[in-house]
Design an enzyme around this catalytic site. Structure first.
Site, short mmCIF file in Angstrom:
data_model
loop_
_atom_site.label_atom_id
_atom_site.label_comp_id
_atom_site.label_asym_id
_atom_site.label_seq_id
_atom_site.Cartn_x
_atom_site.Cartn_y
_atom_site.Cartn_z
N TYR A 30 0.83 -1.21 0.00
CA TYR A 30 0.00 0.00 0.00
C TYR A 30 0.87 1.25 0.00
O TYR A 30 2.07 1.21 0.25
CB TYR A 30 -0.94 0.01 1.20
N LYS A 143 6.60 -1.94 2.01
CA LYS A 143 5.41 -1.32 2.61
C LYS A 143 4.23 -2.27 2.42
O LYS A 143 3.36 -2.06 1.56
CB LYS A 143 5.15 0.05 2.00
N GLU A 175 13.26 3.06 13.43
CA GLU A 175 12.21 3.98 12.99
C GLU A 175 11.11 3.97 14.03
O GLU A 175 11.31 3.48 15.15
CB GLU A 175 11.69 3.56 11.61
N LEU A 199 11.60 1.66 6.60
CA LEU A 199 10.94 2.05 5.37
C LEU A 199 11.61 3.33 4.86
O LEU A 199 11.82 4.27 5.63
CB LEU A 199 9.45 2.30 5.61
#
Length: 276
Positions: A30, A143, A175, A199
């Site tokens: 996505y 993702k 992250e 990411l």
């Protein structure tokens, strides 16, 4: 209004199959795009990342970049969204439940827009965060729809009266549950390098480009919890959070408890970019 495969439909007209592999396995990818003034922000970067995510999990990208870009532009126009987000997902498709990936399966595309205000209050005042061991899988660069660990981490933050969870692997900061993280120390910006552990955030890339152009020193290298706790400034970046300062971590105040000078400068540069 939704985009469902090649059709623009009203919500009540869309019917998701119970055999969609996105439902069974989270077997899909996505992207979330920001819409400013009725225009999609950084479309090319998002679509290239989406295409890469598809390739990494062996989903045939169903369109060319130009074709999907055109469909998204039409969706925004048909949805009459001025300020908000566009959510786009591609699942592997519909097939009887099996761990083995079916042959000749057709991907399912779904996209829609929402009116979402910018988080201006949080960007101005800052937010609280907590830390947590990062025990997710080792392909955080994809993702994918498998977001249960991130969801639980975000909820853990809420349970501790915070708004974001900062992940670390054996003390090394990676992250956050729904954003990238940067720190400032002695005028230098530090952030984890792009690899399989984080990411590669679109907003992250935009902010680093703005910072470099403004002359701020940047170090893309691993840093640990001790460096995080000694940071002069801490902020997160992301499509929906933009550049949001963190003023408290594990109930310990960051510096003087106020958003820092470099964070403010980057926010100003970002504001100029999205309004230009």
């Amino acid at each position: 209004m939704l985009l469902y495969n090649d059709l623009f439909l009203n919500k009540e007209e869309v019917h998701i199959s119970h055999e969609d592999r996105g439902y069974y396995f989270g077997d899909g990818v996505y992207e979330v795009f920001r819409i400013y003034n009725g225009k999609i922000f950084e479309t090319e970067k998002h679509l290239q990342r989406l295409k890469r995510s598809c390739e990494e999990i062996q989903i045939q990208f169903p369109y060319t970049i130009e074709e999907i870009n055109d469909k998204l532009l039409q969706l925004v126009q048909k949805s009459f969204v001025h300020e908000g987000t566009l959510y786009l997902q591609i699942t592997r498709g519909v097939a009887p439940r099996s761990h083995v990936i079916p042959k000749d399966i057709k991907p399912v595309v779904l996209a829609y827009c929402n009116e979402v205000n910018r988080p201006l209050d949080k960007m101005q005042s800052g937010i609280k965060a907590i830390t947590q061991e990062d025990i997710r899988w080792l392909r955080c660069d994809i993702k994918s729809l498998n977001l249960l660990p991130n969801t639980l981490a975000k909820q853990n933050a809420v349970n501790h009266s915070a708004e974001e969870t900062i992940f670390h692997r054996d003390g090394v900061i990676t992250e956050c549950s729904a954003s990238n993280i940067m720190i400032v120390h002695d005028g230098e910006i530090h952030t984890h390098p792009v690899n399989h552990l984080i990411l590669n955030g679109v907003t992250r890339a935009v902010v680093l480009k703005l910072a470099a152009k403004a002359g701020f020193p940047i170090k893309e290298h691993p840093f640990d919890l001790k460096q995080l706790n000694r940071a002069d400034e801490v902020f997160i970046t992301g499509t929906t959070v933009e550049i949001t300062p963190i003023i408290s971590i594990d109930q310990l105040i960051v510096s003087d408890g106020k958003p820092g000078k470099i964070t403010r400068e980057l926010q100003n540069l970002y504001e100029k970019l999205i309004t230009s």
